[in-house]
Design a protein around this motif. Structure first.
Motif, PDB file in Angstrom:
ATOM      1  N   VAL A  90       0.953  -1.388   0.024  1.00  0.00           N
ATOM      2  CA  VAL A  90       0.109  -0.034  -0.058  1.00  0.00           C
ATOM      3  C   VAL A  90       0.863   1.382   0.097  1.00  0.00           C
ATOM      4  N   SER A  91       1.897   1.242   0.609  1.00  0.00           N
ATOM      5  CA  SER A  91       3.009   2.425   0.838  1.00  0.00           C
ATOM      6  C   SER A  91       3.337   2.757  -0.582  1.00  0.00           C
ATOM      7  N   ASN A  92       4.019   1.633  -1.329  1.00  0.00           N
ATOM      8  CA  ASN A  92       4.604   1.886  -2.721  1.00  0.00           C
ATOM      9  C   ASN A  92       3.351   2.509  -3.644  1.00  0.00           C
ATOM     10  N   ALA A  93       2.273   1.945  -3.433  1.00  0.00           N
ATOM     11  CA  ALA A  93       1.027   2.454  -4.456  1.00  0.00           C
ATOM     12  C   ALA A  93       0.523   3.831  -4.200  1.00  0.00           C
ATOM     13  N   CYS A  94       0.733   4.137  -2.909  1.00  0.00           N
ATOM     14  CA  CYS A  94       0.062   5.529  -2.680  1.00  0.00           C
ATOM     15  C   CYS A  94       0.876   6.828  -2.096  1.00  0.00           C
ATOM     16  N   VAL A  95       1.853   6.181  -1.349  1.00  0.00           N
ATOM     17  CA  VAL A  95       2.593   7.741  -0.757  1.00  0.00           C
ATOM     18  C   VAL A  95       3.256   8.449  -1.941  1.00  0.00           C
ATOM     19  N   GLY A  96       2.955   9.696  -1.633  1.00  0.00           N
ATOM     20  CA  GLY A  96       3.521  10.708  -2.598  1.00  0.00           C
ATOM     21  C   GLY A  96       2.668  10.843  -3.923  1.00  0.00           C
ATOM     22  N   LYS A  97       1.466  10.425  -3.784  1.00  0.00           N
ATOM     23  CA  LYS A  97       0.447  10.394  -4.750  1.00  0.00           C
ATOM     24  C   LYS A  97      -0.856  11.141  -4.428  1.00  0.00           C
ATOM     25  N   ALA A  98      -1.407  11.977  -5.081  1.00  0.00           N
ATOM     26  CA  ALA A  98      -2.830  12.534  -4.871  1.00  0.00           C
ATOM     27  C   ALA A  98      -3.829  11.421  -4.646  1.00  0.00           C
ATOM     28  N   SER A  99      -3.806  10.413  -5.512  1.00  0.00           N
ATOM     29  CA  SER A  99      -4.712   9.405  -5.257  1.00  0.00           C
ATOM     30  C   SER A  99      -4.229   8.066  -5.735  1.00  0.00           C
ATOM     31  N   CYS A 100      -4.714   7.005  -5.271  1.00  0.00           N
ATOM     32  CA  CYS A 100      -4.402   5.633  -5.605  1.00  0.00           C
ATOM     33  C   CYS A 100      -5.383   4.497  -5.351  1.00  0.00           C
ATOM     34  N   THR A 101      -5.294   3.566  -6.010  1.00  0.00           N
ATOM     35  CA  THR A 101      -6.282   2.378  -6.018  1.00  0.00           C
ATOM     36  C   THR A 101      -5.456   1.104  -5.647  1.00  0.00           C
ATOM     37  N   VAL A 102      -5.749   0.318  -4.982  1.00  0.00           N
ATOM     38  CA  VAL A 102      -5.024  -0.949  -4.371  1.00  0.00           C
ATOM     39  C   VAL A 102      -6.070  -2.095  -4.572  1.00  0.00           C
ATOM     40  N   GLU A 103      -5.835  -3.002  -5.063  1.00  0.00           N
ATOM     41  CA  GLU A 103      -6.868  -4.120  -5.430  1.00  0.00           C
ATOM     42  C   GLU A 103      -6.559  -5.044  -4.263  1.00  0.00           C
ATOM     43  N   ALA A 104      -7.737  -5.672  -3.446  1.00  0.00           N
ATOM     44  CA  ALA A 104      -7.695  -6.462  -2.512  1.00  0.00           C
ATOM     45  C   ALA A 104      -7.488  -7.896  -3.036  1.00  0.00           C
ATOM     46  N   SER A 105      -6.128  -8.371  -3.400  1.00  0.00           N
ATOM     47  CA  SER A 105      -6.190  -9.629  -3.813  1.00  0.00           C
ATOM     48  C   SER A 105      -4.983 -10.583  -3.553  1.00  0.00           C
ATOM     49  N   ASN A 106      -4.969 -11.895  -3.603  1.00  0.00           N
ATOM     50  CA  ASN A 106      -3.850 -12.503  -3.190  1.00  0.00           C
ATOM     51  C   ASN A 106      -2.519 -12.225  -4.056  1.00  0.00           C
ATOM     52  N   ASP A 107      -3.063 -11.997  -5.401  1.00  0.00           N
ATOM     53  CA  ASP A 107      -1.757 -11.658  -6.279  1.00  0.00           C
ATOM     54  C   ASP A 107      -1.111 -10.495  -5.955  1.00  0.00           C
ATOM     55  N   VAL A 108      -1.752  -9.422  -5.835  1.00  0.00           N
ATOM     56  CA  VAL A 108      -1.312  -8.214  -5.492  1.00  0.00           C
ATOM     57  C   VAL A 108      -0.530  -8.112  -4.367  1.00  0.00           C
ATOM     58  N   PHE A 109      -0.886  -9.034  -3.222  1.00  0.00           N
ATOM     59  CA  PHE A 109      -0.246  -9.040  -1.749  1.00  0.00           C
ATOM     60  C   PHE A 109       0.752  -9.774  -1.755  1.00  0.00           C
ATOM     61  N   GLY A 110       1.283 -10.775  -2.774  1.00  0.00           N
ATOM     62  CA  GLY A 110       2.207 -11.950  -2.932  1.00  0.00           C
ATOM     63  C   GLY A 110       1.664 -13.050  -2.400  1.00  0.00           C
ATOM     64  N   GLY A 111       0.688 -13.773  -2.373  1.00  0.00           N
ATOM     65  CA  GLY A 111       0.164 -14.995  -1.958  1.00  0.00           C
ATOM     66  C   GLY A 111      -1.231 -14.784  -0.848  1.00  0.00           C
ATOM     67  N   ASP A 112      -1.562 -15.913  -0.740  1.00  0.00           N
ATOM     68  CA  ASP A 112      -2.753 -15.963   0.484  1.00  0.00           C
ATOM     69  C   ASP A 112      -2.172 -16.240   1.916  1.00  0.00           C
ATOM     70  N   PRO A 113      -2.589 -15.143   2.650  1.00  0.00           N
ATOM     71  CA  PRO A 113      -2.372 -15.150   3.961  1.00  0.00           C
ATOM     72  C   PRO A 113      -3.117 -16.334   4.904  1.00  0.00           C
ATOM     73  N   CYS A 114      -4.075 -16.545   4.366  1.00  0.00           N
ATOM     74  CA  CYS A 114      -4.617 -17.587   5.032  1.00  0.00           C
ATOM     75  C   CYS A 114      -5.944 -18.334   4.181  1.00  0.00           C
ATOM     76  N   TYR A 115      -5.662 -19.467   3.909  1.00  0.00           N
ATOM     77  CA  TYR A 115      -6.413 -20.189   2.919  1.00  0.00           C
ATOM     78  C   TYR A 115      -7.749 -20.485   3.464  1.00  0.00           C
ATOM     79  N   ASN A 116      -8.817 -20.717   2.272  1.00  0.00           N
ATOM     80  CA  ASN A 116     -10.120 -20.862   2.534  1.00  0.00           C
ATOM     81  C   ASN A 116     -10.869 -19.578   3.580  1.00  0.00           C
ATOM     82  N   VAL A 117     -10.589 -18.463   3.475  1.00  0.00           N
ATOM     83  CA  VAL A 117     -10.780 -17.633   4.649  1.00  0.00           C
ATOM     84  C   VAL A 117     -11.028 -16.251   3.558  1.00  0.00           C
ATOM     85  N   LEU A 118     -12.327 -15.624   3.517  1.00  0.00           N
ATOM     86  CA  LEU A 118     -12.812 -14.589   2.867  1.00  0.00           C
ATOM     87  C   LEU A 118     -11.920 -13.485   3.519  1.00  0.00           C
TER      88      LEU A 118
END
Length: 185
Positions: A90-118
């Motif tokens: 989130v820091s890399n995507a947002c800091v220093g910018k007027a706006s940013c959008t970050v997708e909530a997905s396993n791919d964006v965050f480098g893997g699934d932190p807890c399987y079979n959990v929404l």
């Protein structure tokens, strides 16, 4: 969004966020005190957007992709399900910018932190140069019409911004002591 400046509106209000699924899509409405859009939560496979009216996002105070607990009004806590990459992504995507959008997905965050959990993404940022005291937003599905009524609490300096990415117009219907505008999609 509606912005109220120069009054003690936040002494009387806190914040609310609600959404409902209807046949055409999702209806969402939010209002909060302080600078808008510097806090957000998104369900897995959707996105959080942070946006400054003026200035830039200076820091990310909290970010968790997993099952963080709390709200924008009360603050968040990290739970046992949390991507260790949350703050960096989130820091890399947002800091220093007027706006940013970050997708909530396993791919964006480098893997699934807890399987079979929404999971969801919750973010609190700081920064922006703004004297805004109150903001309100509403989003509706394409092909729908809605009316949003907002109290002015006696404010004399009220700014209505058409912050619609598709550029759909809205019409101001009335003014003091309430402002009502219709968004046309």
């Amino acid at each position: 969004m509606l912005f109220f400046q120069g009054s003690s509106t936040c002494d009387k209000l806190s914040s609310v966020s609600a959404s409902m699924v209807v046949p055409r899509g999702v209806i969402k409405s939010e209002w909060s005190c302080g600078s808008p859009d510097l806090c957000g939560t998104a369900a897995e496979s959707s996105s959080v957007t942070l946006k400054c009216i003026s200035g830039v996002i200076k820091s990310i105070d909290f970010a968790s992709f997993g099952t963080p607990e709390g709200t924008c009004a009360s603050g968040f806590n990290i739970s046992s399900c949390n991507s260790p990459n949350s703050m960096n992504v989130v820091s890399n995507a947002c800091v220093g910018k007027a706006s940013c959008t970050v997708e909530a997905s396993n791919d964006v965050f480098g893997g699934d932190p807890c399987y079979n959990v929404l999971k969801h993404l919750s973010v609190i940022a700081s920064g922006c140069d703004s004297s805004l005291l109150f903001s309100q937003s509403a989003s509706i599905p394409v092909g729908s019409t809605t009316t949003v009524v907002s109290p002015t609490f006696g404010a004399t300096n009220v700014t209505v911004c058409n912050d619609n990415e598709e550029g759909h117009p809205f019409q101001i219907i009335s003014t003091m002591p309430f402002i009502s505008h219709t968004t046309v999609h």
